[in-house]
Design a protein around this motif. Structure first.
Motif, PDB file in Angstrom:
ATOM      1  N   SER A 140       0.801  -1.238   0.000  1.00 56.17           N
ATOM      2  CA  SER A 140       0.000   0.000   0.000  1.00 56.17           C
ATOM      3  C   SER A 140       0.832   1.285   0.000  1.00 56.17           C
ATOM      4  O   SER A 140       0.333   2.334   0.400  1.00 56.17           O
ATOM      5  N   LEU A 141       2.067   1.227  -0.472  1.00 59.13           N
ATOM      6  CA  LEU A 141       2.866   2.439  -0.671  1.00 59.13           C
ATOM      7  C   LEU A 141       2.688   2.885  -2.124  1.00 59.13           C
ATOM      8  O   LEU A 141       3.585   2.753  -2.965  1.00 59.13           O
ATOM      9  N   ARG A 142       1.502   3.397  -2.410  1.00 61.04           N
ATOM     10  CA  ARG A 142       1.123   3.618  -3.816  1.00 61.04           C
ATOM     11  C   ARG A 142       1.908   4.752  -4.477  1.00 61.04           C
ATOM     12  O   ARG A 142       2.210   4.681  -5.663  1.00 61.04           O
ATOM     13  N   ASN A 143       2.214   5.801  -3.726  1.00 56.13           N
ATOM     14  CA  ASN A 143       2.977   6.892  -4.332  1.00 56.13           C
ATOM     15  C   ASN A 143       4.392   6.425  -4.664  1.00 56.13           C
ATOM     16  O   ASN A 143       4.929   6.740  -5.736  1.00 56.13           O
ATOM     17  N   LYS A 144       4.998   5.651  -3.758  1.00 59.01           N
ATOM     18  CA  LYS A 144       6.323   5.090  -4.033  1.00 59.01           C
ATOM     19  C   LYS A 144       6.257   4.170  -5.246  1.00 59.01           C
ATOM     20  O   LYS A 144       7.158   4.192  -6.100  1.00 59.01           O
ATOM     21  N   ALA A 145       5.195   3.363  -5.329  1.00 64.33           N
ATOM     22  CA  ALA A 145       5.038   2.455  -6.469  1.00 64.33           C
ATOM     23  C   ALA A 145       4.990   3.243  -7.772  1.00 64.33           C
ATOM     24  O   ALA A 145       5.640   2.888  -8.763  1.00 64.33           O
ATOM     25  N   ARG A 146       4.235   4.345  -7.768  1.00 67.24           N
ATOM     26  CA  ARG A 146       4.114   5.166  -8.982  1.00 67.24           C
ATOM     27  C   ARG A 146       5.473   5.767  -9.363  1.00 67.24           C
ATOM     28  O   ARG A 146       5.849   5.779 -10.548  1.00 67.24           O
ATOM     29  N   LEU A 147       6.220   6.256  -8.383  1.00 66.00           N
ATOM     30  CA  LEU A 147       7.525   6.857  -8.665  1.00 66.00           C
ATOM     31  C   LEU A 147       8.499   5.816  -9.217  1.00 66.00           C
ATOM     32  O   LEU A 147       9.306   6.120 -10.102  1.00 66.00           O
ATOM     33  N   CYS A 148       8.419   4.584  -8.716  1.00 60.81           N
ATOM     34  CA  CYS A 148       9.278   3.507  -9.229  1.00 60.81           C
ATOM     35  C   CYS A 148       8.936   3.176 -10.678  1.00 60.81           C
ATOM     36  O   CYS A 148       9.825   2.906 -11.491  1.00 60.81           O
ATOM     37  N   VAL A 149       7.648   3.194 -11.001  1.00 62.18           N
ATOM     38  CA  VAL A 149       7.224   2.946 -12.383  1.00 62.18           C
ATOM     39  C   VAL A 149       7.748   4.054 -13.299  1.00 62.18           C
ATOM     40  O   VAL A 149       8.241   3.791 -14.402  1.00 62.18           O
ATOM     41  N   GLU A 150       7.643   5.300 -12.843  1.00 64.34           N
ATOM     42  CA  GLU A 150       8.151   6.421 -13.635  1.00 64.34           C
ATOM     43  C   GLU A 150       9.651   6.257 -13.897  1.00 64.34           C
ATOM     44  O   GLU A 150      10.138   6.527 -14.987  1.00 64.34           O
ATOM     45  N   LYS A 151      10.373   5.810 -12.876  1.00 66.69           N
ATOM     46  CA  LYS A 151      11.816   5.605 -13.028  1.00 66.69           C
ATOM     47  C   LYS A 151      12.105   4.503 -14.050  1.00 66.69           C
ATOM     48  O   LYS A 151      12.964   4.654 -14.928  1.00 66.69           O
ATOM     49  N   ALA A 152      11.352   3.392 -13.952  1.00 70.29           N
ATOM     50  CA  ALA A 152      11.534   2.290 -14.903  1.00 70.29           C
ATOM     51  C   ALA A 152      11.261   2.769 -16.327  1.00 70.29           C
ATOM     52  O   ALA A 152      12.004   2.452 -17.267  1.00 70.29           O
ATOM     53  N   LEU A 164       3.445  -1.451 -20.042  1.00 71.38           N
ATOM     54  CA  LEU A 164       2.134  -1.859 -19.527  1.00 71.38           C
ATOM     55  C   LEU A 164       1.919  -1.319 -18.119  1.00 71.38           C
ATOM     56  O   LEU A 164       0.854  -0.795 -17.791  1.00 71.38           O
ATOM     57  N   ARG A 165       2.942  -1.450 -17.277  1.00 74.30           N
ATOM     58  CA  ARG A 165       2.815  -0.955 -15.893  1.00 74.30           C
ATOM     59  C   ARG A 165       2.675   0.562 -15.889  1.00 74.30           C
ATOM     60  O   ARG A 165       1.927   1.123 -15.094  1.00 74.30           O
ATOM     61  N   TRP A 166       3.395   1.237 -16.777  1.00 74.74           N
ATOM     62  CA  TRP A 166       3.306   2.697 -16.882  1.00 74.74           C
ATOM     63  C   TRP A 166       1.908   3.110 -17.321  1.00 74.74           C
ATOM     64  O   TRP A 166       1.355   4.081 -16.809  1.00 74.74           O
ATOM     65  N   ALA A 167       1.322   2.349 -18.252  1.00 76.74           N
ATOM     66  CA  ALA A 167      -0.031   2.646 -18.719  1.00 76.74           C
ATOM     67  C   ALA A 167      -1.031   2.592 -17.565  1.00 76.74           C
ATOM     68  O   ALA A 167      -1.947   3.417 -17.477  1.00 76.74           O
ATOM     69  N   GLU A 168      -0.861   1.615 -16.673  1.00 72.09           N
ATOM     70  CA  GLU A 168      -1.789   1.451 -15.558  1.00 72.09           C
ATOM     71  C   GLU A 168      -1.758   2.622 -14.590  1.00 72.09           C
ATOM     72  O   GLU A 168      -2.725   2.853 -13.855  1.00 72.09           O
ATOM     73  N   ARG A 170      -1.305   5.896 -15.458  1.00 75.27           N
ATOM     74  CA  ARG A 170      -1.612   7.201 -16.051  1.00 75.27           C
ATOM     75  C   ARG A 170      -2.802   7.829 -15.326  1.00 75.27           C
ATOM     76  O   ARG A 170      -3.770   7.148 -14.978  1.00 75.27           O
ATOM     77  N   PRO A 171      -2.770   9.155 -15.106  1.00 73.60           N
ATOM     78  CA  PRO A 171      -3.775   9.795 -14.261  1.00 73.60           C
ATOM     79  C   PRO A 171      -5.159   9.976 -14.885  1.00 73.60           C
ATOM     80  O   PRO A 171      -6.145  10.095 -14.164  1.00 73.60           O
ATOM     81  N   THR A 172      -5.257   9.994 -16.219  1.00 69.64           N
ATOM     82  CA  THR A 172      -6.569  10.198 -16.843  1.00 69.64           C
ATOM     83  C   THR A 172      -6.908   9.010 -17.742  1.00 69.64           C
ATOM     84  O   THR A 172      -6.021   8.272 -18.186  1.00 69.64           O
ATOM     85  N   ARG A 173      -8.209   8.846 -18.020  1.00 66.75           N
ATOM     86  CA  ARG A 173      -8.632   7.741 -18.889  1.00 66.75           C
ATOM     87  C   ARG A 173      -8.048   7.891 -20.283  1.00 66.75           C
ATOM     88  O   ARG A 173      -7.621   6.909 -20.892  1.00 66.75           O
ATOM     89  N   ALA A 174      -8.041   9.109 -20.803  1.00 72.16           N
ATOM     90  CA  ALA A 174      -7.510   9.331 -22.158  1.00 72.16           C
ATOM     91  C   ALA A 174      -6.044   8.925 -22.233  1.00 72.16           C
ATOM     92  O   ALA A 174      -5.609   8.297 -23.207  1.00 72.16           O
ATOM     93  N   GLU A 175      -5.266   9.253 -21.198  1.00 69.44           N
ATOM     94  CA  GLU A 175      -3.851   8.881 -21.183  1.00 69.44           C
ATOM     95  C   GLU A 175      -3.674   7.377 -21.052  1.00 69.44           C
ATOM     96  O   GLU A 175      -2.771   6.790 -21.662  1.00 69.44           O
ATOM     97  N   TYR A 180      -2.184   2.173 -23.320  1.00 70.05           N
ATOM     98  CA  TYR A 180      -2.534   0.772 -23.587  1.00 70.05           C
ATOM     99  C   TYR A 180      -2.458   0.479 -25.094  1.00 70.05           C
ATOM    100  O   TYR A 180      -1.984  -0.583 -25.509  1.00 70.05           O
ATOM    101  N   GLU A 181      -2.935   1.414 -25.914  1.00 75.36           N
ATOM    102  CA  GLU A 181      -2.892   1.212 -27.373  1.00 75.36           C
ATOM    103  C   GLU A 181      -1.445   1.169 -27.866  1.00 75.36           C
ATOM    104  O   GLU A 181      -1.106   0.397 -28.769  1.00 75.36           O
ATOM    105  N   LYS A 182      -0.590   1.970 -27.252  1.00 78.16           N
ATOM    106  CA  LYS A 182       0.832   1.944 -27.621  1.00 78.16           C
ATOM    107  C   LYS A 182       1.439   0.601 -27.239  1.00 78.16           C
ATOM    108  O   LYS A 182       2.248   0.031 -27.982  1.00 78.16           O
ATOM    109  N   PHE A 183       1.035   0.080 -26.084  1.00 77.14           N
ATOM    110  CA  PHE A 183       1.519  -1.239 -25.654  1.00 77.14           C
ATOM    111  C   PHE A 183       1.114  -2.310 -26.666  1.00 77.14           C
ATOM    112  O   PHE A 183       1.924  -3.171 -27.027  1.00 77.14           O
ATOM    113  N   LEU A 184      -0.138  -2.270 -27.129  1.00 78.11           N
ATOM    114  CA  LEU A 184      -0.604  -3.259 -28.109  1.00 78.11           C
ATOM    115  C   LEU A 184       0.186  -3.152 -29.412  1.00 78.11           C
ATOM    116  O   LEU A 184       0.484  -4.166 -30.044  1.00 78.11           O
TER     117      LEU A 184
END
Length: 320
Positions: A140-152, A164-168, A170-175, A180-184
């Motif tokens: 449940s350290l969600r902010n740390k998790a997000r920062l680690c994804v950004e670093k990756a 894929l993890r970066w897509a998950e 993203r702060p808005t639905r459009a993003e 996700y489409e870029k991942f595909l």
């Protein structure tokens, strides 16, 4: 960062000159190719042949542990990862693999130690940052998790797992849809396709459109949340539960899962409470079950231990 230099076109061979043929992959490289192509059985045979001749071959031991982990043999992967670490205790790959195995075993502090050691040895290993994000998320350290994804993502934006993890995150639905489409696009034509849930997730996000969901109605303040025992029988604790009122229904006692987000109920309760079905899907991560049929629904009102929300999304396991 700066854009990389465009690659120069390769010179065409002179008339009568033979074009260079690609190098034949070494046996370890061939085994790795088979694993990447999802041909785990053939990959395992190739690894076994390599280890028969050279039991101390580090790359083959790493591949063996990776294959066992992909096949769900976590105990076998653990033993193979230990062997690899004995051969190369300062190897970033060996330490990362051990971290991934320990994570699958549910040994999160130990997994964290292995991944942290990997990052000391290889600070720019994108996969290690990704592994660290998963550990942070599950505790449940969600902010740390997000920062680690950004670093990756900053280190390796072209890696499909990182994307894929970066897509998950993203702060808005459009993003999220765009990512996700870029991942595909990245995984199109690959021998191992992307997860089956990505396309349905894109359609679901498109259906939601601009609808605002999971809105807090109660004042933003500290709340004491009453938590109760859930017993398996007179002597065994099943878990912990909290009262959740959905729609106009009386509160139901739902089990708390600290490793998951959102609310999941069965179809009986969903129909009783009159939630509105939005789209079909499936659920992963329910114990050791495979993916189960489910749908996402909208509840006009949800109250959790005295805290009220409106337009709340709810996952409904499609069984009674």
């Amino acid at each position: 960062g700066q854009n990389p230099e465009p690659s120069k076109p390769k010179a065409l061979p002179e008339s009568g000159e033979k074009a260079a043929t690609p190098a034949t992959p070494t046996p370890p490289q061939r085994a790795q190719q088979l694993v990447r192509q999802g041909k785990l059985e053939l990959g395992q045979k190739a690894v076994d042949d390599l280890l028969k001749d050279n039991p101390g071959l580090q790359d083959a031991q790493l591949l063996r542990a990776d294959i066992l982990l992909h096949e769900g043999d976590v105990d076998g992967a653990f033993e193979a990862a230990k062997t690899t670490l004995k051969l190369a205790p300062e190897s970033p790959k060996a330490n990362l693999l051990m971290g991934q195995v320990l994570f699958r075993r549910g040994e999160f502090p130990e997994a964290n130690e292995s991944v942290q050691k990997t990052l000391k040895l290889a600070p720019n290993d994108a996969q290690a940052w990704l592994a660290l994000s998963r550990i942070a998320e599950v505790v449940s350290l969600r902010n740390k998790a997000r920062l680690c994804v950004e670093k990756a993502y900053s280190l390796d934006p072209k890696d499909p797992a990182v994307m894929l993890r970066w897509a998950e995150t993203r702060p808005t639905r459009a993003e999220r849809i765009a990512a996700y489409e870029k991942f595909l696009q990245m995984t199109e034509g690959e021998s191992i396709p992307g997860p089956q849930w990505v396309k349905p997730r894109i359609e679901a996000l498109k259906k939601l459109g601009d609808l605002e969901t999971n809105l807090l109605v109660s004042p933003y303040m500290h709340y004491d949340m009453p938590v109760d025992y859930l017993l398996q029988d007179a002597k065994h604790l099943r878990g912990w539960g909290v009262d959740v009122a959905i729609g106009s229904c009386k509160p139901a006692k739902l089990m708390i899962d600290t490793g998951a987000s959102g609310i999941t109920i069965n179809r009986n309760l969903a129909e009783k409470c009159g939630v509105k079905k939005l789209y079909d899907g499936f659920l992963l991560g329910i114990g050791d079950k495979p993916a189960v049929a489910a749908y996402t629904a909208l509840a006009d009102r949800v109250e959790i231990g005295g805290v009220q929300f409106k337009n709340h999304l709810i996952d409904v396991e499609d069984r009674r």
